[in-house]
Design a protein around this motif. Structure first.
Motif, PDB file in Angstrom:
ATOM      1  N   PHE A  47      -0.060  22.848  12.238  1.00  0.00           N
ATOM      2  CA  PHE A  47      -0.549  23.361  13.522  1.00  0.00           C
ATOM      3  C   PHE A  47      -1.307  22.309  14.331  1.00  0.00           C
ATOM      4  O   PHE A  47      -2.227  22.624  15.079  1.00  0.00           O
ATOM      5  N   GLY A  48      -0.938  21.059  14.128  1.00  0.00           N
ATOM      6  CA  GLY A  48      -1.603  19.980  14.840  1.00  0.00           C
ATOM      7  C   GLY A  48      -2.680  19.321  14.005  1.00  0.00           C
ATOM      8  O   GLY A  48      -3.014  18.155  14.204  1.00  0.00           O
ATOM      9  N   GLY A  49      -3.217  20.044  13.044  1.00  0.00           N
ATOM     10  CA  GLY A  49      -4.348  19.543  12.268  1.00  0.00           C
ATOM     11  C   GLY A  49      -3.992  18.401  11.336  1.00  0.00           C
ATOM     12  O   GLY A  49      -4.868  17.710  10.823  1.00  0.00           O
ATOM     13  N   LYS A  50      -2.701  18.203  11.091  1.00  0.00           N
ATOM     14  CA  LYS A  50      -2.303  17.099  10.224  1.00  0.00           C
ATOM     15  C   LYS A  50      -1.633  15.993  11.021  1.00  0.00           C
ATOM     16  O   LYS A  50      -0.864  15.197  10.483  1.00  0.00           O
ATOM     17  N   GLY A  51      -1.927  15.968  12.323  1.00  0.00           N
ATOM     18  CA  GLY A  51      -1.321  14.947  13.172  1.00  0.00           C
ATOM     19  C   GLY A  51      -2.196  13.723  13.326  1.00  0.00           C
ATOM     20  O   GLY A  51      -1.844  12.778  14.006  1.00  0.00           O
ATOM     21  N   THR A  52      -3.365  13.744  12.703  1.00  0.00           N
ATOM     22  CA  THR A  52      -4.250  12.594  12.826  1.00  0.00           C
ATOM     23  C   THR A  52      -4.540  12.027  11.438  1.00  0.00           C
ATOM     24  O   THR A  52      -3.997  12.510  10.447  1.00  0.00           O
ATOM     25  N   VAL A  53      -5.346  11.013  11.366  1.00  0.00           N
ATOM     26  CA  VAL A  53      -5.534  10.300  10.097  1.00  0.00           C
ATOM     27  C   VAL A  53      -7.013  10.338   9.708  1.00  0.00           C
ATOM     28  O   VAL A  53      -7.869   9.968  10.495  1.00  0.00           O
ATOM     29  N   GLN A  54      -7.303  10.822   8.526  1.00  0.00           N
ATOM     30  CA  GLN A  54      -8.682  10.851   8.057  1.00  0.00           C
ATOM     31  C   GLN A  54      -8.775  10.514   6.568  1.00  0.00           C
ATOM     32  O   GLN A  54      -9.291   9.479   6.173  1.00  0.00           O
ATOM     33  N   LEU A  55      -8.212  11.406   5.720  1.00  0.00           N
ATOM     34  CA  LEU A  55      -8.336  11.202   4.277  1.00  0.00           C
ATOM     35  C   LEU A  55      -7.638   9.918   3.830  1.00  0.00           C
ATOM     36  O   LEU A  55      -8.062   9.277   2.858  1.00  0.00           O
ATOM     37  N   GLU A  56      -6.579   9.568   4.540  1.00  0.00           N
ATOM     38  CA  GLU A  56      -5.824   8.374   4.160  1.00  0.00           C
ATOM     39  C   GLU A  56      -6.709   7.129   4.211  1.00  0.00           C
ATOM     40  O   GLU A  56      -6.619   6.243   3.361  1.00  0.00           O
ATOM     41  N   SER A  86       3.763   1.789   2.751  1.00  0.00           N
ATOM     42  CA  SER A  86       4.816   2.792   2.663  1.00  0.00           C
ATOM     43  C   SER A  86       4.153   4.164   2.584  1.00  0.00           C
ATOM     44  O   SER A  86       3.287   4.394   1.745  1.00  0.00           O
ATOM     45  N   VAL A  87       4.526   5.027   3.500  1.00  0.00           N
ATOM     46  CA  VAL A  87       3.925   6.360   3.530  1.00  0.00           C
ATOM     47  C   VAL A  87       4.994   7.396   3.200  1.00  0.00           C
ATOM     48  O   VAL A  87       6.077   7.379   3.781  1.00  0.00           O
ATOM     49  N   GLN A  88       4.669   8.252   2.236  1.00  0.00           N
ATOM     50  CA  GLN A  88       5.632   9.278   1.841  1.00  0.00           C
ATOM     51  C   GLN A  88       5.045  10.663   2.064  1.00  0.00           C
ATOM     52  O   GLN A  88       3.901  10.924   1.687  1.00  0.00           O
ATOM     53  N   VAL A 107       0.846  -1.184   0.000  1.00  0.00           N
ATOM     54  CA  VAL A 107       0.000   0.000   0.000  1.00  0.00           C
ATOM     55  C   VAL A 107       0.885   1.239   0.000  1.00  0.00           C
ATOM     56  O   VAL A 107       1.687   1.439   0.922  1.00  0.00           O
ATOM     57  N   MET A 108       0.776   2.017  -1.072  1.00  0.00           N
ATOM     58  CA  MET A 108       1.592   3.226  -1.196  1.00  0.00           C
ATOM     59  C   MET A 108       0.730   4.436  -0.825  1.00  0.00           C
ATOM     60  O   MET A 108      -0.312   4.671  -1.433  1.00  0.00           O
ATOM     61  N   VAL A 109       1.171   5.173   0.162  1.00  0.00           N
ATOM     62  CA  VAL A 109       0.400   6.320   0.625  1.00  0.00           C
ATOM     63  C   VAL A 109       1.252   7.575   0.480  1.00  0.00           C
ATOM     64  O   VAL A 109       2.429   7.571   0.839  1.00  0.00           O
ATOM     65  N   TYR A 110       0.660   8.618  -0.075  1.00  0.00           N
ATOM     66  CA  TYR A 110       1.338   9.915  -0.179  1.00  0.00           C
ATOM     67  C   TYR A 110       0.428  10.898   0.539  1.00  0.00           C
ATOM     68  O   TYR A 110      -0.739  11.045   0.170  1.00  0.00           O
ATOM     69  N   SER A 111       0.943  11.548   1.548  1.00  0.00           N
ATOM     70  CA  SER A 111       0.013  12.311   2.369  1.00  0.00           C
ATOM     71  C   SER A 111       0.669  13.535   2.997  1.00  0.00           C
ATOM     72  O   SER A 111       1.851  13.507   3.348  1.00  0.00           O
ATOM     73  N   VAL A 137       0.304   7.314  10.296  1.00  0.00           N
ATOM     74  CA  VAL A 137      -0.617   6.892   9.239  1.00  0.00           C
ATOM     75  C   VAL A 137      -0.435   5.396   8.995  1.00  0.00           C
ATOM     76  O   VAL A 137      -1.397   4.625   8.913  1.00  0.00           O
ATOM     77  N   ARG A 138       0.814   4.987   8.925  1.00  0.00           N
ATOM     78  CA  ARG A 138       1.097   3.571   8.681  1.00  0.00           C
ATOM     79  C   ARG A 138       0.541   2.708   9.821  1.00  0.00           C
ATOM     80  O   ARG A 138      -0.100   1.699   9.588  1.00  0.00           O
ATOM     81  N   LYS A 139       0.757   3.175  11.031  1.00  0.00           N
ATOM     82  CA  LYS A 139       0.303   2.418  12.195  1.00  0.00           C
ATOM     83  C   LYS A 139      -1.217   2.229  12.162  1.00  0.00           C
ATOM     84  O   LYS A 139      -1.728   1.120  12.306  1.00  0.00           O
ATOM     85  N   LEU A 140      -1.945   3.329  11.959  1.00  0.00           N
ATOM     86  CA  LEU A 140      -3.400   3.212  12.019  1.00  0.00           C
ATOM     87  C   LEU A 140      -3.966   2.437  10.830  1.00  0.00           C
ATOM     88  O   LEU A 140      -4.906   1.670  10.982  1.00  0.00           O
ATOM     89  N   LEU A 141      -3.386   2.633   9.649  1.00  0.00           N
ATOM     90  CA  LEU A 141      -3.844   1.857   8.497  1.00  0.00           C
ATOM     91  C   LEU A 141      -3.631   0.374   8.768  1.00  0.00           C
ATOM     92  O   LEU A 141      -4.500  -0.466   8.501  1.00  0.00           O
ATOM     93  N   SER A 142      -2.491   0.070   9.313  1.00  0.00           N
ATOM     94  CA  SER A 142      -2.171  -1.322   9.611  1.00  0.00           C
ATOM     95  C   SER A 142      -3.148  -1.888  10.640  1.00  0.00           C
ATOM     96  O   SER A 142      -3.695  -2.980  10.466  1.00  0.00           O
ATOM     97  N   GLU A 143      -3.413  -1.131  11.690  1.00  0.00           N
ATOM     98  CA  GLU A 143      -4.290  -1.631  12.747  1.00  0.00           C
ATOM     99  C   GLU A 143      -5.729  -1.824  12.284  1.00  0.00           C
ATOM    100  O   GLU A 143      -6.345  -2.846  12.545  1.00  0.00           O
ATOM    101  N   PHE A 144      -6.247  -0.809  11.597  1.00  0.00           N
ATOM    102  CA  PHE A 144      -7.676  -0.866  11.295  1.00  0.00           C
ATOM    103  C   PHE A 144      -8.001  -1.693  10.057  1.00  0.00           C
ATOM    104  O   PHE A 144      -9.101  -2.209   9.924  1.00  0.00           O
ATOM    105  N   PHE A 145      -7.053  -1.792   9.142  1.00  0.00           N
ATOM    106  CA  PHE A 145      -7.346  -2.546   7.925  1.00  0.00           C
ATOM    107  C   PHE A 145      -6.565  -3.862   7.865  1.00  0.00           C
ATOM    108  O   PHE A 145      -6.543  -4.531   6.834  1.00  0.00           O
ATOM    109  N   HIS A 146      -5.919  -4.188   8.981  1.00  0.00           N
ATOM    110  CA  HIS A 146      -5.196  -5.460   9.075  1.00  0.00           C
ATOM    111  C   HIS A 146      -4.231  -5.659   7.913  1.00  0.00           C
ATOM    112  O   HIS A 146      -4.272  -6.662   7.206  1.00  0.00           O
ATOM    113  N   ILE A 147      -3.392  -4.663   7.707  1.00  0.00           N
ATOM    114  CA  ILE A 147      -2.347  -4.778   6.691  1.00  0.00           C
ATOM    115  C   ILE A 147      -1.023  -4.825   7.474  1.00  0.00           C
ATOM    116  O   ILE A 147      -0.843  -4.057   8.414  1.00  0.00           O
ATOM    117  N   ASP A 148      -0.119  -5.699   7.069  1.00  0.00           N
ATOM    118  CA  ASP A 148       1.185  -5.717   7.747  1.00  0.00           C
ATOM    119  C   ASP A 148       1.851  -4.361   7.590  1.00  0.00           C
ATOM    120  O   ASP A 148       1.904  -3.823   6.474  1.00  0.00           O
TER     121      ASP A 148
END
Ligand SMILES: Cc1cc2nc3c(=O)[nH]c(=O)nc-3n(C[C@H](O)[C@H](O)[C@H](O)COP(=O)(O)OP(=O)(O)OC[C@H]3O[C@@H](n4cnc5c(N)ncnc54)[C@H](O)[C@@H]3O)c2cc1C
Ligand code: FES
Ligand code: FES
Lengths: 783, 160, 275
Positions: A254-263, A244-246, A216-220, A228-239
């Motif tokens: 300002f903190g607003g990009k510290g969480t995961v949504q669009l990914e 790979s997140v770039q 899974v290639m992620v550009y964010s 992003v990698r951690k949460l994608l892995s946890e919630f979608f059961h991907i190793d």
């Protein structure tokens, strides 16, 4: 203490990212055009709280180019960083205005948008919870009926089933009865404000592609590629190794990009079209309300003090308006509880800090993580107390300034290293702003009133107990070094500062250090996130460790070449040499890739320096008392604001804004000043004009920059910045964090200054002329 | 299949002293065409609503938010983007005065200020403020940007 | 990103523009005139309008005129607010134009677009309302010239504004304008008023107060009634407002009324010394 002689630390080394930015060459996530990429567009809720009766996709499917349309049932499971409570696309009901309901994937962006517009959702309205106070009522409408079924992702989050409470953190320190008995005077203060936004200039954007081998290639545009990698892995059961997140440079966060949504959404979208690359970019309107916002607060503070002004007791209640989902709101409410008193020594503290669900857009971290918010509440109360005691607000703060020997609300023992010097910051700010208790309110010739207000703040970093960073150094044949680490460059100068730390350690020129600007989770060593003003500390220590590792390897090879023991060697200016006869040495270039003897024999191999650092000894807070250690150290500072207020029309001008921060050690003065000014600006913009306006149905009336007001260049004050340097023993060269601090005390200092000018208790934000008019004229209860 | 012949057209645009051709939809904004067709991504989509200035380009030397002009509308005008502003002292001044943090506002700001300096080399503070308030910078607090402008104006005068 | 498609025309004469409109609408194409496009682009992006065709007026020479001769001030409909703000032909209009949005936006916003847009403020209208200015309007029947009064310019189907014509003498009169916003000065107005003193009589026009800009004789009579105290005159003026005071995200109606009173007070203070 100030006798250290650094060559690079403490110098304003120009930020490495500036030239490309000035010439428009920097590529942000959304600046890459890829032929064939599919475009995703959301259909979002027009209601704040409603059951979704039906979703009609027929017309949307008729639009040419549409390749997939997903609704909540594509992944009807809740996700979330601390408490999994939010489906990526709404399931059965919507909980805020702007919530994503469906995503259309199409060949072109205009097709996707056209189709998204044509989706027809039938709603059945539910009662709207429009403030945290409403949410706390015993008969309040429940926003999450199944709160008890949600999975807690991070230890220390305590939702209360069958309520709207996503988290409660309790602080119980000392004995309140003793505290109130020792108090001659008590005051009570209440403040509140609705959610606002980060409004980073670059809206959030993500691309996801699933390769045929499953990678899974992620550009964010994220502050946390590894997160992003951690949460994608946890919630979608991907190793995790298959993700790979770039992240290139980020256009403000300002903190607003510290969480995961669009990914999450982009991943689901890509999966629905056979793994093709899908891009999703927020419009400004979406970025303001669909994506997470800056948290709101309703706070009550009760302080008790002796008649000399010594604080004896504090009882504090925070109702954080986390909106429809908890995201990091649960962490914010906890962080605010940990530092609930502000930087004052109080033996008896009682705090209940709630993260409350409402039908507002959901909140995530905002620069300062709960501290600009709590500080507004506490600093308003301090000025109220000073007024009641008839003492100088400055003296009251000085008298109660927390320091070594005191304990924090969570009962951490403070020492000369783990807390900065509050008193010194206060004394310095007094001079910087020209504080004079007898002259702080002055009337100008044209009838305006000039006043000053101050505030004091502290903050610990509230990282997870295992927050970590790593650094890898490789050498080029010209002797220059590549520094790889996963800190994200947001414009705060992180990469430059890390380069300086490395240059100092290796006694070399910063121009010979190449810091990789982009982050790629596949090549870079792990780093938690670039948040919490923690990067200089965590990544900085990792860089130092990597440098030490490289030095050891270089000296080892050098000792063979120079026929000496490694201990007798030193390294500087690209050479390894004998300490007692520096002229006898060897170039790093000749050693770093293996030393070749004249006869062709080679000793040593490639030098690769590795280092890592973990925050240490943090402990979770006790659920009943809050006892525990939330962060490694407390950064402190003092701030002041001078305003010119016009009592005729309730308008005002901010004349000056000042910050004194205990930075531990200022590694790059110009970058540090820029951070402070930028922080003050953000705090002032928020406190003077930023917030979402909701109608009684919870609809956001200003989801645009046209009406979501932001401070512009023509209305900015003169900024004054100074530093105190109380070294943090285990900080890199003594440095503490600084990224967030400039913002923290601005609202408090501004409100105190203006309250003095208009002789009213300005206890809400933003401080618009209309609000001041209402409060001064007593026009009803504006709460 | 082209459903409506009139929905789009082949246009030539004079961008950075080069003539560039592209098929565009009539409803494409110049910002979109610059970024998606020509790869001139220095202009940034901060709001697509004319509110933030991050997409500022020069049209016949005048700062225009490229999200608020159609590509077809720009035909016949001279367009300058940050990529075409190669030897401007204002860029050096931005670097020298640390007027850049995240950099997202920078290209738009620089083009706006470049036009200011060209148009009003004697700009006073009021004039500078009037121009600078067209752009939002979310990071710097604006002081360094103002300093960059002032220093550039002063340097120009000395050089004259 | 505008999701819809439309045809785009940029005729070079008035006649061609009128004809195009007729032809397009004759073909069932919903057609609108296009000035600066700042409102059209934003509204189309947000799916609020979906024209099938737009007719850009900026290549029509008459629409680009900005001149002052011995008799009249003539301003073409596609002249930008910046051009107006930077020129001194009509000082009150210059000041009002400068208070709208910010400079880069004003570089694109046209006077014709501001006068005819859907936005409830249309602030640039105020100076024209005060000065018996006339609009030159082109349509199927040729061009006509109408006095701009009351709430603005009423266009019939297929008509567009070519020019605004103002008697030169108004450039000399004393005038003030006053715009209050929620906070930042680039915001929309809470109250925007423009005023001019003609033969010792105050003329005043309003934007932001009600859901449309207006000038009203009765209000001026009340304000000019020097037999009353200023306070009473202002209250009388407010009682005469033609519609409820706006109550929205920018300001409550109570606060708007307060701001309006202040603005009127300021206006009286300013002109009082003269009469
Ligand atoms: C950031 C920003 C802030 C703003 N703030 C304010 C403010 O505070 N106060 C204020 O009054 N305005 C303000 N505006 C301006 C307003 O919102 C409109 O964008 C502007 O007035 C439209 O002008 P335009 O030339 O771009 O019109 P267009 O978008 O071209 O057209 C607008 C409408 O007018 C019609 N039209 C245009 N020209 C003619 C003509 N010659 N004859 C007949 N019909 C015509 C069009 O068909 C369309 O319906 C602001 C704009 C921006 C971008
Ligand atoms: S993107 Fe054009 S002004 Fe914001
Ligand atoms: S530098 Fe980030 S917006 Fe200006």
């Amino acid at each position: 203490m100030k006798t250290e002689s650094y060559t690079v630390i403490g110098k304003s080394v120009p930020r490495v990212d500036m030239p490309d930015k000035a010439f428009g060459r920097t590529k942000y996530t959304n600046d890459v055009t890829i032929p064939g990429v599919l475009h995703a567009k959301l259909h979002t809720s027009t209601r704040a709280h409603a059951v979704i009766k039906s979703i009609n996709l027929a017309k949307a499917w008729e639009v040419p180019g549409v390749r997939a349309i997903l609704t909540g049932d594509a992944f009807p499971f809740p996700v979330g960083p601390m408490l999994a409570d939010r489906p990526p696309l709404a399931v059965n009901k919507v909980r805020y205005c702007g919530e994503p309901i469906a995503v259309v994937v199409a060949d072109n962006i205009h097709q996707a948008k056209k189709a998204a517009t044509l989706i027809d959702v039938e709603y059945e309205d539910l009662p709207v919870v429009n403030s945290p106070a409403e949410a706390m009522k015993s008969n309040a409408q429940l926003i999450h009926e199944n709160l008890s079924n949600y999975k807690v992702q991070v230890k220390g989050v305590y939702p209360t089933p069958n309520t709207n409470i996503a988290n409660l953190t309790k602080i119980r320190k000392g004995n309140m009865q003793t505290g109130w008995e020792a108090s001659d005077i008590t005051i009570e203060s209440r403040v509140s404000f609705t959610p606002a936004d980060h409004a980073a200039l670059e809206t959030r954007c993500a691309r996801v592609e699933i390769l045929s081998n499953g990678r899974v290639m992620v550009y964010s545009s994220t502050q946390g590629p590894f997160y992003v990698r951690k949460l994608l892995s946890e919630f979608f059961h991907i190793d995790a190794g298959m993700i790979s997140v770039q992240t290139p440079l980020v256009g403000g966060a300002f903190g607003g990009k510290g969480t995961v949504q669009l990914e999450f959404i982009a991943y689901l979208a890509s999966r629905a079209v056979g793994g093709k690359m899908v891009k999703i970019e927020n419009s400004r309107e979406e970025d303001l309300i669909m994506s997470p916002v800056h948290i709101g607060l309703d706070a009550s503070v009760k302080l008790g003090a002796t008649k000399d002004g010594k604080l004896k007791a504090a009882e504090i209640k925070f109702l954080f308006d986390s909106g429809a989902y908890s995201d990091t709101g649960a962490g914010i409410s906890k962080a605010a509880a940990s530092d609930c008193t502000g930087p004052y020594a109080i033996e008896n503290v009682h705090c209940d800090s709630y993260c409350v669900y409402t039908n507002h857009p959901y909140a995530t971290s905002f620069r300062g993580f709960g501290h600009p918010e709590l500080t507004f509440a506490v600093e308003k109360a301090m000025d109220k107390l000073a007024a009641r005691l008839q003492v100088d607000p400055f003296e009251l703060r000085l008298l109660n300034a927390i320091g070594p020997g005191d304990t924090t609300p969570t009962q951490v023992n403070l020492n000369a290293s783990n807390i900065g010097d509050v008193s010194s910051c206060l004394t310095k700010i007094r001079n910087l702003i020209g504080w004079n208790p007898n002259k702080n309110v002055q009337t100008t010739r044209d009838g305006k009133i000039r006043t000053k207000g101050i505030s004091c703040f502290w903050k610990t970093s509230s990282t997870p107990p295992n927050a970590t960073a790593g650094a890898v150094l490789t050498f080029n044949t010209d002797g220059s070094i590549n520094l790889n680490c996963a800190a994200v460059e947001l414009g705060q100068g992180t990469k430059t500062v890390l380069g300086q730390i490395l240059a100092e350690k290796l006694k070399m020129d910063t121009k010979d250090i190449h810091v990789t600007l982009e982050v790629n989770t596949q090549y870079d060593p792990h780093q938690w996130k670039t948040v919490a003003s923690s990067t200089t500390m965590i990544a900085g220590r990792a860089v130092l460790a990597a440098a030490e590792d490289a030095i050891k390897q270089l000296k080892n090879v050098g000792s063979t070449v120079l026929k000496s023991s490694p201990e007798d060697l030193d390294i500087a200016k690209g050479r390894i040499f004998l300490k007692d006869s520096p002229e006898y040495g060897v170039k790093i270039t000749d050693v770093a890739v293996g030393y070749k003897y004249p006869n062709g024999n080679t000793v040593g191999g490639l030098v690769v320096g590795n280092g890592s650092y973990n925050v240490r000894h943090l402990t979770p807070l006790d659920p009943e008392t809050g006892f525990g250690k939330p962060g490694p150290q407390w950064g402190v500072g003092a701030q002041a604001v001078e305003v010119e207020y016009n009592p005729k029309d309730y308008t005002y001008k901010i004349v000056k804004a000042a910050t004194v921060l205990d930075a531990g050690k200022v590694i790059n003065p110009q970058a540090a000043i820029g951070q402070m000014r930028g922080g003050m600006y953000l705090g002032l913009s928020w406190a003077t004009r930023e917030s979402f306006t909701f109608d009684d149905k919870g609809i956001v009336l200003n989801p645009q920059l046209r009406t979501y007001d932001i401070l512009r260049a023509s209305e900015t004050p003169e900024y004054l910045v100074d530093f105190v340097e109380t070294p943090l023993v285990d900080g890199p060269y003594g440095a503490r964090g600084m990224g967030e601090y400039g913002v923290i005390g601005m609202a408090g200092a501004l409100a105190n200054s203006l309250s003095a000018a208009c002789a009213a208790d300005l206890n809400q934000l933003p401080l618009t002329p209309e609000l001041i008019w209402k409060l001064v004229e007593g026009k009803g209860d504006v709460q | 299949m082209i459903q409506n012949m009139q929905a789009g057209q082949l246009i030539s645009l004079a961008i950075n002293d080069q003539v560039k051709e592209a098929y565009v939809r009539n409803s494409d904004t110049l910002l979109y065409t610059l970024r998606e067709q020509f790869g001139l991504v220095g202009a940034k989509p901060g709001c697509n609503n004319g509110d933030c200035g991050s997409c500022t380009v020069l049209v016949d030397g005048i700062p225009i938010n490229s999200c608020h002009i159609l590509s077809v509308e720009a035909v016949g005008h001279k367009i300058t983007t940050i990529e075409g502003l190669t030897d401007s002292t204002i860029q050096q001044a931005f670097i020298g005065n640390w007027a850049i943090q995240c950099g997202y506002c920078t290209p738009g700001y620089i083009l706006n200020i470049y036009a200011l300096i060209q148009t009003y080399p004697d700009a006073d503070d009021a004039m500078i403020n009037e121009w600078l308030e067209s752009n939002i910078c979310r990071c710097t607090g604006y002081q360094e940007i103002k300093e960059a402008v002032k220093n550039t104006l002063i340097a120009r005068k000395i050089n004259e | 990103m505008i999701p819809i498609d439309f045809e785009y025309y940029r005729p070079s004469t008035i006649i061609k523009a009128v004809q195009l409109y007729q032809d397009l609408t004759g073909n069932q194409k919903q057609t609108i005139f296009y000035g600066g496009g700042t409102e059209i682009i934003s509204r189309a992006r947000m799916n609020e309008i979906s024209p099938n065709a737009v007719i850009d007026l900026k290549n029509i020479p008459e629409c680009n005129v900005l001149k002052k001769d011995t008799e009249t001030i003539t301003i073409g409909a596609t002249v930008s607010l910046t051009q107006i703000a930077d020129s001194a032909v009509f000082p009150l209009l210059t000041n009002v134009a400068r208070s709208i949005a910010f400079r880069t936006a004003r570089n694109k916003i046209t006077i014709g677009g501001n006068l005819t847009g859907d936005i409830i403020y249309r602030e640039a209208l105020l100076p024209f309302l005060l000065t018996e200015s006339e609009a030159v309007i082109a349509g199927r029947e040729g061009t006509r010239q109408v006095v701009i009064s009351g709430n603005g310019i009423k266009l019939n189907e297929g008509e567009f504004i070519v020019q605004l014509v103002t008697n030169n003498k108004f450039a000399q009169y004393r005038h003030i304008n006053h715009k209050t916003t929620k906070q930042s000065k680039v915001n929309y107005p809470i109250v925007s008023i423009a005023s001019i003193l003609v033969d010792d009589q105050i003329r005043v026009a309003f934007s932001g107060v009600c859901a449309y800009p207006f000038r009203l004789n009765q209000i001026e009579e009340a304000l000019n009634d020097v037999t009353n105290s200023p306070g009473k005159r202002i209250q009388a003026a407010i009682d005469l407002l033609p519609a409820p005071i706006l109550h929205d995200a920018q300001a409550s109606s109570e606060y708007r009324e307060f701001v309006l009173k202040q603005a009127l007070q300021q206006l009286l203070d300013n002109f009082e010394g003269v009469s």
